[in-house]
Write a protein that holds these residues in place. Structure first.
Motif, PDB file in Angstrom:
ATOM      1  N   ASP A  53       0.871  -1.179   0.000  1.00 20.80           N
ATOM      2  CA  ASP A  53       0.000   0.000   0.000  1.00 20.80           C
ATOM      3  C   ASP A  53       0.910   1.231   0.000  1.00 20.80           C
ATOM      4  O   ASP A  53       1.701   1.400   0.928  1.00 20.80           O
ATOM      5  CB  ASP A  53      -0.872  -0.038   1.265  1.00 20.80           C
ATOM      6  N   LEU A  54       0.798   2.050  -1.022  1.00 21.56           N
ATOM      7  CA  LEU A  54       1.680   3.227  -1.135  1.00 21.56           C
ATOM      8  C   LEU A  54       1.562   4.131   0.097  1.00 21.56           C
ATOM      9  O   LEU A  54       2.500   4.810   0.477  1.00 21.56           O
ATOM     10  CB  LEU A  54       1.356   4.033  -2.402  1.00 21.56           C
ATOM     11  N   HIS A  55       0.382   4.131   0.733  1.00 21.50           N
ATOM     12  CA  HIS A  55       0.192   5.023   1.880  1.00 21.50           C
ATOM     13  C   HIS A  55       0.699   4.407   3.192  1.00 21.50           C
ATOM     14  O   HIS A  55       0.671   5.055   4.228  1.00 21.50           O
ATOM     15  CB  HIS A  55      -1.284   5.410   2.002  1.00 21.50           C
ATOM     16  N   HIS A  56       1.134   3.145   3.107  1.00 21.35           N
ATOM     17  CA  HIS A  56       1.709   2.494   4.294  1.00 21.35           C
ATOM     18  C   HIS A  56       2.625   1.393   3.786  1.00 21.35           C
ATOM     19  O   HIS A  56       2.378   0.209   4.000  1.00 21.35           O
ATOM     20  CB  HIS A  56       0.564   1.917   5.149  1.00 21.35           C
ATOM     21  N   PRO A  57       3.708   1.778   3.070  1.00 22.67           N
ATOM     22  CA  PRO A  57       4.486   0.770   2.343  1.00 22.67           C
ATOM     23  C   PRO A  57       5.365  -0.083   3.255  1.00 22.67           C
ATOM     24  O   PRO A  57       6.155   0.449   4.027  1.00 22.67           O
ATOM     25  CB  PRO A  57       5.335   1.611   1.379  1.00 22.67           C
ATOM     26  N   PHE A  78       7.536   7.384  -4.149  1.00 24.14           N
ATOM     27  CA  PHE A  78       6.809   7.513  -5.412  1.00 24.14           C
ATOM     28  C   PHE A  78       5.695   8.538  -5.272  1.00 24.14           C
ATOM     29  O   PHE A  78       4.993   8.574  -4.252  1.00 24.14           O
ATOM     30  CB  PHE A  78       6.181   6.166  -5.809  1.00 24.14           C
ATOM     31  N   LEU A  79       5.520   9.339  -6.321  1.00 18.47           N
ATOM     32  CA  LEU A  79       4.391  10.273  -6.393  1.00 18.47           C
ATOM     33  C   LEU A  79       3.517   9.857  -7.571  1.00 18.47           C
ATOM     34  O   LEU A  79       4.011   9.720  -8.679  1.00 18.47           O
ATOM     35  CB  LEU A  79       4.895  11.711  -6.617  1.00 18.47           C
ATOM     36  N   VAL A  80       2.221   9.677  -7.313  1.00 10.45           N
ATOM     37  CA  VAL A  80       1.317   9.309  -8.411  1.00 10.45           C
ATOM     38  C   VAL A  80       0.410  10.466  -8.802  1.00 10.45           C
ATOM     39  O   VAL A  80      -0.420  10.324  -9.693  1.00 10.45           O
ATOM     40  CB  VAL A  80       0.461   8.073  -8.059  1.00 10.45           C
ATOM     41  N   ASN A  81       0.539  11.595  -8.116  1.00 11.24           N
ATOM     42  CA  ASN A  81      -0.222  12.783  -8.513  1.00 11.24           C
ATOM     43  C   ASN A  81       0.725  13.872  -8.987  1.00 11.24           C
ATOM     44  O   ASN A  81       0.479  15.055  -8.802  1.00 11.24           O
ATOM     45  CB  ASN A  81      -1.087  13.301  -7.362  1.00 11.24           C
ATOM     46  N   GLY A  82       1.834  13.431  -9.580  1.00 13.24           N
ATOM     47  CA  GLY A  82       2.765  14.380 -10.160  1.00 13.24           C
ATOM     48  C   GLY A  82       3.645  15.060  -9.129  1.00 13.24           C
ATOM     49  O   GLY A  82       3.440  14.952  -7.919  1.00 13.24           O
ATOM     50  N   THR A  83       4.616  15.788  -9.642  1.00 12.47           N
ATOM     51  CA  THR A  83       5.515  16.579  -8.805  1.00 12.47           C
ATOM     52  C   THR A  83       4.724  17.577  -7.974  1.00 12.47           C
ATOM     53  O   THR A  83       5.091  17.901  -6.847  1.00 12.47           O
ATOM     54  CB  THR A  83       6.547  17.272  -9.724  1.00 12.47           C
ATOM     55  N   THR A  84       3.613  18.053  -8.537  1.00 12.39           N
ATOM     56  CA  THR A  84       2.727  18.972  -7.814  1.00 12.39           C
ATOM     57  C   THR A  84       2.415  18.457  -6.412  1.00 12.39           C
ATOM     58  O   THR A  84       2.475  19.213  -5.442  1.00 12.39           O
ATOM     59  CB  THR A  84       1.418  19.161  -8.608  1.00 12.39           C
ATOM     60  N   SER A  85       2.095  17.169  -6.276  1.00 12.12           N
ATOM     61  CA  SER A  85       1.705  16.652  -4.958  1.00 12.12           C
ATOM     62  C   SER A  85       2.881  16.696  -3.980  1.00 12.12           C
ATOM     63  O   SER A  85       2.683  16.890  -2.776  1.00 12.12           O
ATOM     64  CB  SER A  85       1.132  15.235  -5.069  1.00 12.12           C
ATOM     65  N   GLY A  86       4.097  16.545  -4.494  1.00 12.82           N
ATOM     66  CA  GLY A  86       5.273  16.653  -3.636  1.00 12.82           C
ATOM     67  C   GLY A  86       5.483  18.076  -3.159  1.00 12.82           C
ATOM     68  O   GLY A  86       5.765  18.333  -1.982  1.00 12.82           O
ATOM     69  N   ILE A  87       5.316  19.023  -4.088  1.00 15.69           N
ATOM     70  CA  ILE A  87       5.494  20.447  -3.755  1.00 15.69           C
ATOM     71  C   ILE A  87       4.447  20.892  -2.731  1.00 15.69           C
ATOM     72  O   ILE A  87       4.762  21.553  -1.731  1.00 15.69           O
ATOM     73  CB  ILE A  87       5.435  21.290  -5.041  1.00 15.69           C
ATOM     74  N   LEU A  88       3.188  20.502  -2.948  1.00 14.34           N
ATOM     75  CA  LEU A  88       2.122  20.866  -2.003  1.00 14.34           C
ATOM     76  C   LEU A  88       2.444  20.314  -0.608  1.00 14.34           C
ATOM     77  O   LEU A  88       2.265  21.003   0.393  1.00 14.34           O
ATOM     78  CB  LEU A  88       0.772  20.312  -2.471  1.00 14.34           C
ATOM     79  N   SER A 248      -6.144   8.144  -2.793  1.00 11.32           N
ATOM     80  CA  SER A 248      -6.135   7.002  -1.871  1.00 11.32           C
ATOM     81  C   SER A 248      -6.155   5.688  -2.643  1.00 11.32           C
ATOM     82  O   SER A 248      -6.032   4.623  -2.058  1.00 11.32           O
ATOM     83  CB  SER A 248      -7.308   7.086  -0.899  1.00 11.32           C
ATOM     84  N   SER A 249      -6.330   5.761  -3.978  1.00 11.00           N
ATOM     85  CA  SER A 249      -6.191   4.558  -4.823  1.00 11.00           C
ATOM     86  C   SER A 249      -5.085   4.782  -5.840  1.00 11.00           C
ATOM     87  O   SER A 249      -5.353   5.028  -7.014  1.00 11.00           O
ATOM     88  CB  SER A 249      -7.494   4.284  -5.575  1.00 11.00           C
ATOM     89  N   PRO A 250      -3.819   4.744  -5.391  1.00 15.81           N
ATOM     90  CA  PRO A 250      -2.719   5.050  -6.312  1.00 15.81           C
ATOM     91  C   PRO A 250      -2.626   4.026  -7.442  1.00 15.81           C
ATOM     92  O   PRO A 250      -2.869   2.837  -7.217  1.00 15.81           O
ATOM     93  CB  PRO A 250      -1.480   4.983  -5.432  1.00 15.81           C
TER      94      PRO A 250
END
Length: 450
Positions: A53-57, A78-88, A248-250
């Motif tokens: 689970d990406l949210h609890h790997p 890993f980011l599955v919502n783009g670099t944007t999600s990392g920056i946010l 929540s569903s990567p």
């Protein structure tokens, strides 16, 4: 039968029939570079037993991320919502603590969106301009070093969109001494550290580094990686926010594509790339255009005396060669990472470029870019009352939205700024040239309604 119209499907079928050649991001270049054929649609699964689970790997995802070792001091996520999600997530992780956010003026729109979400103001750094591309390069070091004392997070873009680097090493030495946390938006540098390419800021001890794998390496769009220094301040908070800002569903397709792209990077040999690049440059110059080389060999800025970049884009698109962007001065090519056995239509590219006929012009065009204050502030949040007015009536009004040419997605004008004659001139130019601008609709913009 009566079928619904399928506009996307129709558009893509028409486009693919024309055999478009990609000179834009998506490192897989329409699936011609890398190993995406190893992905199967059946892999688009959910978190069943054994898939982690990406949210609890703790299992295979943890192992896969662990294999992304670009530097021993960092953990990769890993980011599955783009670099944007990392920056946010990083900017959110620093909210509600003492000090100011300090941002390079060529920050991507996602940085400004993050500031809106935390609802905290930030200081904008004065920038050095590039003589080659006439774009923002990096922050002016003296104005940066004067502002160190109240800084809680410094956000820098490296390289810039056009492939140019600045002395980030000098800056990071300084921030380390003063213990200032750093976020480097290295979206366009996932391929850095390969032989013959610039060094990544991962070598220089930045706290947080985000890389858009999909832009220059062969992974699927939206798949990126955030590298977090083992001693990064606010690390636990940032990891928490990563779970907030991502689905929540990567997608397992995205994660699998990241694993393949990183494997590609680890085993990449640059020799063929530099041979083909040279042939590409020679061909472009043979038709009378000029190639401006920058720090990152993957980026070619193409200019031609007497022509705007928008006109040059038309020459290439008439041959179904799609460029990354066109601006007043140039078009930008993002080259493929050519490799043995790739499917990229290289000979076809060379033939199509040779067919372009450019008549010689002698007078070079000159544009006035808006002159920006050396430093400034960005005030986040909504402007409560706004009204929409024609661009030409907007002088001295307060802008109520960010004005963002996309690509590159870097706001050229920020909400809260006072609109000048120069800004109006530039907006009119964009409208005449039909450049895609977020924030301008039918020649109107939103201003603060006093």
């Amino acid at each position: 039968g009566c079928f619904m119209s399928l506009p996307l499907k129709k558009k893509f079928n028409d486009l693919l029939e024309r055999k478009p050649i990609s000179m834009h991001v998506q490192g897989h270049k329409n699936a011609t570079i890398g190993y995406l054929e190893q992905l199967k649609l059946e892999m688009d699964m959910t978190e069943i037993t054994g898939l982690d689970d990406l949210h609890h790997p703790e299992g295979v995802i943890a192992q896969s991320m662990n294999n992304v070792k670009k530097h021993p001091d960092y953990d990769a996520f890993f980011l599955v919502n783009g670099t944007t999600s990392g920056i946010l997530s990083v900017i959110q992780g620093f909210s509600n603590i003492q000090g100011e956010y300090v941002i390079a003026r060529n920050a991507h729109k996602s940085v400004f969106h993050a500031l809106d979400l935390v609802n905290e103001p930030c200081r904008l750094l004065g920038m050095d301009m590039s003589i080659k591309t006439k774009q923002y390069l990096g922050p002016q070091q003296n104005s940066l070093f004067q502002q160190l004392k109240d800084m809680k997070l410094l956000v820098l873009t490296y390289p810039n969109y056009y492939g140019e680097c600045f002395d980030i090493e000098g800056i990071l030495k300084h921030t380390k001494i003063h213990q200032i946390p750093t976020l480097i938006d290295e979206a366009h540098g996932a391929h850095f550290n390969l032989p013959g390419f610039p060094k990544s800021s991962l070598n220089l001890g930045a706290d947080y580094v985000v890389q858009s794998y999909h832009k220059t390496l062969p992974s699927l769009t939206m798949s990126s990686i955030i590298f977090i220094h083992k001693n990064a301040p606010q690390r636990e908070k940032v990891l928490k926010y990563l779970t907030y800002f991502q689905s929540s569903s990567p997608s397992y397709l995205l994660m699998n594509s990241l694993e393949l792209a990183h494997d590609f990077y680890e085993n990449y040999n640059t020799n063929l790339f530099f041979k083909k690049r040279k042939k590409c440059i020679d061909t472009i110059e043979s038709i009378g255009m000029r190639v401006v080389e920058v720090n990152d060999p993957l980026k070619l800025n193409i200019q031609c005396t007497g022509y705007s970049g928008i006109e040059l884009q038309q020459f290439f698109e008439n041959k179904d060669i799609y460029v990354e962007l066109a601006d007043e001065y140039q078009v930008l090519f993002v080259l493929p990472l050519w490799h043995e056995g790739d499917q990229y239509p290289f000979e076809d590219l060379i033939d199509r470029i040779k067919q372009i006929e450019v008549e010689k012009r002698f007078n070079s065009i000159d544009y006035d870019m808006p002159d920006y204050e050396v430093c400034g502030f960005y005030h986040p949040g909504e402007i409560a009352k706004v009204k929409s007015i024609d661009i030409n009536e907007a002088e001295n009004q307060i802008l109520a939205v960010n004005i963002v040419p996309y690509p590159p997605g870097i706001p050229v004008m920020l909400k809260g700024e006072i609109i000048t004659k120069n800004m109006i001139k530039l907006m009119n130019y964009w409208c005449e040239q039909h450049i895609r601008i977020e924030g301008i609709k039918k020649h109107k913009i939103e201003i603060k309604d006093e």
